[in-house]
Design a protein around this motif. Structure first.
Motif, mmCIF file in Angstrom:
data_model
loop_
_atom_site.group_PDB
_atom_site.id
_atom_site.type_symbol
_atom_site.label_atom_id
_atom_site.label_comp_id
_atom_site.label_asym_id
_atom_site.label_seq_id
_atom_site.Cartn_x
_atom_site.Cartn_y
_atom_site.Cartn_z
ATOM 1 N N ARG A 12 -63.648 -4.298 4.949
ATOM 2 C CA ARG A 12 -64.591 -4.210 6.059
ATOM 3 C C ARG A 12 -66.026 -4.326 5.550
ATOM 4 O O ARG A 12 -66.366 -3.811 4.496
ATOM 5 C CB ARG A 12 -64.418 -2.872 6.781
ATOM 6 N N THR B 3 -70.009 -3.639 6.980
ATOM 7 C CA THR B 3 -70.855 -3.101 8.031
ATOM 8 C C THR B 3 -72.243 -3.711 7.901
ATOM 9 O O THR B 3 -72.777 -3.789 6.796
ATOM 10 C CB THR B 3 -70.960 -1.574 7.901
ATOM 11 N N THR B 4 -72.786 -4.159 9.019
ATOM 12 C CA THR B 4 -74.191 -4.565 9.015
ATOM 13 C C THR B 4 -74.931 -3.624 9.942
ATOM 14 O O THR B 4 -74.427 -3.251 11.001
ATOM 15 C CB THR B 4 -74.408 -6.005 9.513
ATOM 16 N N ARG B 5 -76.083 -3.248 9.515
ATOM 17 C CA ARG B 5 -76.871 -2.293 10.283
ATOM 18 C C ARG B 5 -78.300 -2.803 10.277
ATOM 19 O O ARG B 5 -78.854 -3.068 9.221
ATOM 20 C CB ARG B 5 -76.772 -0.950 9.582
ATOM 21 N N THR C 278 -75.401 -1.128 14.775
ATOM 22 C CA THR C 278 -74.425 -1.139 13.687
ATOM 23 C C THR C 278 -73.219 -1.964 14.124
ATOM 24 O O THR C 278 -72.697 -1.760 15.208
ATOM 25 C CB THR C 278 -73.976 0.302 13.366
ATOM 26 N N TYR D 55 -69.425 -3.783 12.748
ATOM 27 C CA TYR D 55 -68.410 -3.836 11.696
ATOM 28 C C TYR D 55 -67.677 -5.168 11.759
ATOM 29 O O TYR D 55 -67.448 -5.696 12.845
ATOM 30 C CB TYR D 55 -67.326 -2.774 11.907
#
Ligand SMILES: [Zn+2]
Length: 401
Positions: A329, A331-333, A368, A370
């Motif tokens: 996975r 994650t971009t935030r 956020t 995913y």
């Protein structure tokens, strides 16, 4: 706002904008300790350093001092700041060490980030091998607990004269102890941690459209034994259930609302560090997954690939992509300064598109997202985040599970 500016932005970010390639260092100023205690302190802080990324040292003042036989094990005063540049949420108190980590500059020169008081009247175990006698309090466990409060596991909830409130704590509430930095006027504003507190109907306790601050309604929630933490990473770390927060029938300042529920996470549980009580003999030398998730939720950078941009005119202020290397996975935030369409693309090394996500993002602020990446083979990938006037590119590495 042409292409030139955009290139400059990425260039600058590449040069100086990376905040988190560096594990956080602690600067300790200890009073009343000896060499044995000091080495237990170093051991404890080294544990936390692994999980924290900041280019600015975290300044901790430790006072090992008598607090009467019946007093608490320890008390921590985190230094707080709100509405600093790049603050994830406005009108919210952040610990100064977190604000410094996000910002990349020291916002509180000559002030400590947290003052920790530890009760020298108690029988302590200063070893680091998790082996206290049944009558000894494990110093490392208690210090880790206190420092986690200073890192942001902290509620500003209070009950006074039948009213529950956020952000109404004053120096008087903690007398005769007081911090070395000025106790701020909290102005009725919550902490970053408070933003994620909900009741069993998932009503957000800091939403003043639902709960007046202060109010009897808030007091009922604080003493209703049904308070939960609903930040995405903290929930993910709790097998997708909202972690339960300590909110017993009798409100106890410094215990209620600012800990995990004692019964849900009893001694020995992997997440037991931040429950309100620590019995003699109880040992926990890790913050545990929930606490680490919460630290992420409130804004602690946790990966090597975190950048904050100085020029907010591009519509994006910060972007984190983690973990990197990744497994199943990503994650971009990111923090948008205005609503706009955003597209996130994952390309393989040949420039072929592997994954696309795009949407019209209707409100500015922190977002956020995913991606499940289980179907990607291991190797190098390019992640592009594209807005109406910016495009940011990151190189990612997928490793074997
Ligand atoms: Zn505590």
């Amino acid at each position: 706002m042409g292409l030139k500016k955009l290139i400059l932005l990425i260039f600058l970010a590449g040069l100086g904008g990376s905040l988190s390639a560096q594990q956080a260092q602690f600067q300790v100023d200890a009073t009343g300790t000896d060499a044995t205690i000091d080495s237990a302190i170093s051991y404890s802080l080294d544990i936390l350093s692994q999980y924290l990324f900041s280019t600015i040292p975290i300044k901790v003042k430790i006072n090992y001092t008598p607090m009467t036989q019946l007093g608490p094990l320890g008390i921590t005063f985190p230094n707080g700041i709100k509405d600093f540049p790049n603050a994830p949420e406005p009108g919210t108190w952040y610990p100064t060490c977190l604000a410094n980590a996000i910002n990349g500059t020291e916002l509180n020169p000559n002030q400590s980030d947290m003052d920790v008081f530890l009760n020298s009247d108690l029988t302590w175990y200063f070893g680091t091998d998790s082996n206290p006698a049944p009558n000894e309090h494990d110093f490392v466990t208690v210090l880790l607990h206190e420092i986690c409060h200073g890192l942001g596991f902290l509620s500003l909830a209070k009950v006074e004269q039948g009213l529950g409130s956020f952000g109404e704590l004053t120096a008087v509430d903690f007398a005769p102890l007081s911090p070395s930095f000025p106790f701020p006027d909290q102005m009725g504003l919550p902490s970053a941690f408070d933003l994620f507190l909900v009741n069993d109907s998932i009503k957000v306790l800091t939403d003043t459209g639902i709960f007046q601050n202060p109010s009897t309604a808030l007091m009922s929630e604080f003493t209703g034994n049904q308070v939960y933490y609903n930040g995405p990473f903290g929930v993910a770390a709790n097998q997708s259930d909202m972690p339960k927060v300590e909110a017993p029938q009798v409100f106890l300042l410094g215990s209620s609302m600012t800990h995990l529920d004692e019964n849900a996470y009893p001694a020995g549980d992997i997440d037991a560090l931040m429950t309100p009580s620590s019995a003699p003999g109880e040992v926990n030398h890790s913050p545990g997954p929930i606490v680490l998730g919460m630290l992420k939720d409130i804004g602690w950078p946790d990966a090597e690939d975190t950048t904050t941009f100085v020029g907010a005119e591009w519509g994006i202020e910060s972007l984190s992509v983690y973990p990197n290397p990744f497994q199943s996975r990503i994650t971009t935030r990111f923090h948008l300064t205005r609503a706009q369409p955003v597209k996130i693309t994952v390309l393989n090394p040949f420039g072929q598109v592997e994954e696309v996500w795009s949407d019209e993002i209707r409100h500015p602020g922190l977002h956020t997202l995913y991606f499940n990446t289980g179907d990607l083979g291991k190797g190098c990938y390019i992640l592009q985040v594209t807005g109406s006037d910016f495009q940011i590119t990151r190189k990612l590495i997928k490793v074997a599970d």
